[in-house]
Design a protein around this motif. Structure first.
Motif, PDB file in Angstrom:
ATOM      1  N   UNK B  10       0.868  -1.172   0.000  1.00  0.00           N
ATOM      2  CA  UNK B  10       0.000   0.000   0.000  1.00  0.00           C
ATOM      3  C   UNK B  10       0.901   1.216   0.000  1.00  0.00           C
ATOM      4  N   UNK B  11       0.691   2.090  -0.953  1.00  0.00           N
ATOM      5  CA  UNK B  11       1.571   3.232  -1.129  1.00  0.00           C
ATOM      6  C   UNK B  11       0.765   4.525  -1.005  1.00  0.00           C
ATOM      7  N   UNK B  12       0.936   5.213   0.117  1.00  0.00           N
ATOM      8  CA  UNK B  12       0.230   6.487   0.348  1.00  0.00           C
ATOM      9  C   UNK B  12      -1.275   6.356   0.104  1.00  0.00           C
ATOM     10  N   UNK B  13      -1.855   5.299   0.674  1.00  0.00           N
ATOM     11  CA  UNK B  13      -3.247   5.003   0.399  1.00  0.00           C
ATOM     12  C   UNK B  13      -4.184   5.773   1.327  1.00  0.00           C
ATOM     13  N   UNK B  32      -1.632   5.765   4.088  1.00  0.00           N
ATOM     14  CA  UNK B  32      -1.046   4.586   4.718  1.00  0.00           C
ATOM     15  C   UNK B  32      -0.003   3.956   3.799  1.00  0.00           C
ATOM     16  N   UNK B  33       1.189   3.716   4.366  1.00  0.00           N
ATOM     17  CA  UNK B  33       2.212   2.936   3.662  1.00  0.00           C
ATOM     18  C   UNK B  33       2.327   1.607   4.378  1.00  0.00           C
ATOM     19  N   UNK B  34       2.235   0.534   3.621  1.00  0.00           N
ATOM     20  CA  UNK B  34       2.311  -0.775   4.263  1.00  0.00           C
ATOM     21  C   UNK B  34       2.847  -1.790   3.265  1.00  0.00           C
ATOM     22  N   UNK B  35       3.819  -2.587   3.735  1.00  0.00           N
ATOM     23  CA  UNK B  35       4.309  -3.662   2.885  1.00  0.00           C
ATOM     24  C   UNK B  35       4.246  -4.948   3.683  1.00  0.00           C
ATOM     25  N   UNK B 222      -6.767   5.374   9.907  1.00  0.00           N
ATOM     26  CA  UNK B 222      -5.727   4.366   9.849  1.00  0.00           C
ATOM     27  C   UNK B 222      -4.415   4.864   9.257  1.00  0.00           C
ATOM     28  N   UNK B 223      -3.402   4.968  10.112  1.00  0.00           N
ATOM     29  CA  UNK B 223      -2.016   4.924   9.666  1.00  0.00           C
ATOM     30  C   UNK B 223      -1.194   4.327  10.802  1.00  0.00           C
ATOM     31  N   UNK B 224       0.042   3.984  10.490  1.00  0.00           N
ATOM     32  CA  UNK B 224       0.759   3.102  11.412  1.00  0.00           C
ATOM     33  C   UNK B 224       1.312   3.839  12.627  1.00  0.00           C
ATOM     34  N   UNK B 225       0.999   3.318  13.815  1.00  0.00           N
ATOM     35  CA  UNK B 225       1.552   3.867  15.052  1.00  0.00           C
ATOM     36  C   UNK B 225       2.730   3.023  15.511  1.00  0.00           C
TER      37      UNK B 225
END
Ligand SMILES: Nc1ncnc2c1ncn2[C@@H]1O[C@H](COP(=O)(O)OP(=O)(O)OP(=O)(O)O)[C@@H](O)[C@H]1O
Ligand SMILES: [Mg+2]
Lengths: 270, 252
Positions: B10-13, B32-35, B222-225
């Motif tokens: 997920x790239x800058x979603x 959200x950035x997530x791999x 939602x973004x990563x804490x």
């Protein structure tokens, strides 16, 4: 716990009693109407209120004479053909309207407009536009039941559970499979209801369609009775059509009871 | 954190709900950035309503992000519809069983989409129903099953397709302690032995610590804490420390 013999027998009698009471409550209204009619027949001439015995004889006569029974069957055939045509066209339109907002915006007003046109106007249009009795009647039947079918199928499609649809979509079905496993089972209850409703409408429209032009069928026969002021005949032909609608409704209900077994039934009814 | 071989990216979603023209849109997921690496077992934690299910829907290709890019196995899950057939299996937060199908027919659903012949379909479905302790109920309609049984049918339905990516939205929440523990162990084994990739949402920190090998805690929207990995040698004391950290974020 075991029941003693007389107790069990009493239980069975009670159950039978309940069935009789139910049956009685069903037929009571008919008995009352028939009795009132029969009493009226004693005081009025037969062309106003014929005796029900005569009506029954005429009904029976229609059933046992092929040339008359074939008239009833012709009308039944016209109803079913018209409904089938309207259903398939309506379902196709509904799918298009459910998929595309702009199609919906375009078609909805047209169908609403159609709904406002009386059956008799369609009869006139049909006579002017078409040759031949059957194409005319088919056209009238389709045009008068199409809007209802379309809106009913569209409503069913729009009312489908989004959760369930997304669940099925997550398995990435082909379009044909999506129809088979999700869309058809989900809208089937509404489709059955639509058929029941439209069946009643169609049986009322079909006699109007037959009044002008047909050389056979219940509508044609009704016209004959009117010309000779034969009330018993008019009633008998009407009853034949009503019988058919009742039979068709019973068949649909029977199918519903088999197909929708999966439905949960609450012990608390509405 | 970068991952050697990301299978989900997920790239800058961002996902916003509501009419954008009215200006009253509401962001459920925010840049959200997530791999997620192949073979990972990722636990997703976060307060209720923070956008976890929305993230799943985007990975599964059921909704499109408002902005940003989602790729799964190098493809767009929303637009490449047919390419993902049989590749992603989802256990939804609610069971979503088709009411007109019996338990076993519900489990067979995904297999039907893969054109598996009926005999084999039934065999696989019965195998999974057996694993989930539902034998004897295979011909029951959903309305005749308990909430936990329905949830287990929906787990069987997802696992039966043998997909490589598993998305599980609180899969074990409707189960009693014992059944939950057995199924968690089974789930862990399934994922690890077959090299599958799994993302599961949970509200239980203990569950995340027990079977996750990576834990992500989300803020709202939602973004990563927190994003941390657990190794097999993570000690009990370290786990306690992690638990405290997660609790602090969730309490915010
Ligand atoms: N289709 C939708 N339309 C409008 N708003 C939505 C939609 N789906 C989700 N939302 C909103 O997005 C937010 C996140 O929802 P989501 O279901 O992703 O939360 P969640 O993290 O899964 O919560 P929970 O733990 O309670 O399941 C919620 O505030 C919800 O109101
Ligand atoms: Mg959720």
């Amino acid at each position: 716990m075991t029941m003693s013999e007389p107790q069990a027998a009493r239980g069975a009698t009670k159950a039978r009693g309940a069935i009789w009471r139910r049956a009685f409550s069903y037929i009571l209204p008919f008995v009352v109407v028939a009795s009132l009619w029969q009493i009226a027949s004693l005081f009025f001439p037969p062309f106003l209120f014929p005796s029900l015995i005569d009506v029954f004889k005429r009904c029976f006569g229609i059933l046992v004479h092929w040339d008359q029974l074939s008239d009833v069957l012709a009308t039944v055939g016209r109803i079913l053909a018209g409904l089938a045509g309207a259903f398939f066209i309506g379902a196709a339109l509904a799918v298009v309207m459910a998929r595309s907002q702009s199609a919906n915006r375009f078609l909805s007003p047209i169908l609403t407009l159609f709904q406002g046109i009386p059956a008799l106007s369609w009869v006139v249009f049909a006579i002017i536009w078409f040759h031949g009795i059957e194409p005319r009647i088919f056209f009238i039947m389709v045009m008068t039941t199409l809007p209802a079918f379309t809106f009913q199928v569209l409503g069913a499609l729009q009312g489908m559970s989004r959760d369930l649809t997304e669940m099925v979509m997550s398995f990435r079905p082909t379009r044909a499979k999506l129809f088979r496993v999700m869309i058809i089972p989900a809208i089937l209850p509404d489709i059955m209801t639509a058929w029941k409703v439209n069946l009643g409408n169609a049986s009322r429209v079909v006699v109007v369609a037959e009044l002008v032009g047909a050389t056979g069928g219940v509508g044609y026969e009704l016209l004959q009775q009117q010309q000779v002021f034969d009330m018993a005949g008019a009633l008998a032909w009407t009853l034949q059509l009503v019988f058919f609608v009742l039979i068709a409704q019973a068949v649909l209900t029977f199918i519903e009871n088999i197909v929708f077994r999966y439905r949960a039934v609450s012990e608390r009814t509405l | 954190m970068t991952v050697a071989q990301p299978i989900i990216r997920l790239d800058q979603v961002t996902k916003a709900f509501g009419a954008s023209s009215a200006g009253a849109s509401f962001k459920a997921v925010d840049r959200l950035d997530l791999e997620v690496g192949s073979g990972q077992m990722l636990a997703l934690l976060g307060k209720t309503g923070c956008g976890k299910s929305t993230i799943f829907n985007m990975i599964a290709g059921l909704t499109e992000p408002t902005s940003g890019i989602v790729t799964v196995d190098g493809r767009n899950p929303f637009h490449d519809f047919d390419a993902f057939r049989g590749k992603i299996a989802i256990v939804f937060q609610n069971d979503r069983l088709l009411p007109w199908r019996t338990a076993v027919q519900n489990v067979e659903l995904g297999l039907e989409m893969l054109d598996i012949p009926p005999g084999q379909r039934n065999e696989t479905a019965m195998h999974w129903l057996g694993k989930l302790g539902l034998l004897g109920h295979e011909h029951d309609y959903p309305h005749a099953l308990s909430g936990g049984m329905r949830q287990r049918v929906s787990i069987a339905r997802a696992f039966a397709t043998d997909a490589n990516i598993l998305l599980c939205d609180e899969p074990f929440s409707a189960l009693d302690e014992m059944t939950g523990r057995t199924l968690r162990a089974e789930f862990l084994k399934l994922v690890k032995e077959n090299g599958k990739t799994a993302v599961f949402i949970t509200h239980s920190i203990n569950e995340a610590l027990e079977i996750g090998d990576r834990i992500i805690v989300l803020r709202r929207p939602a973004n990563i804490a927190i994003d941390l990995r657990l190794e097999t040698e993570t000690t009990v004391a370290e786990k306690d420390e992690i638990r405290q950290k997660i609790q602090n974020v969730l309490a915010m």
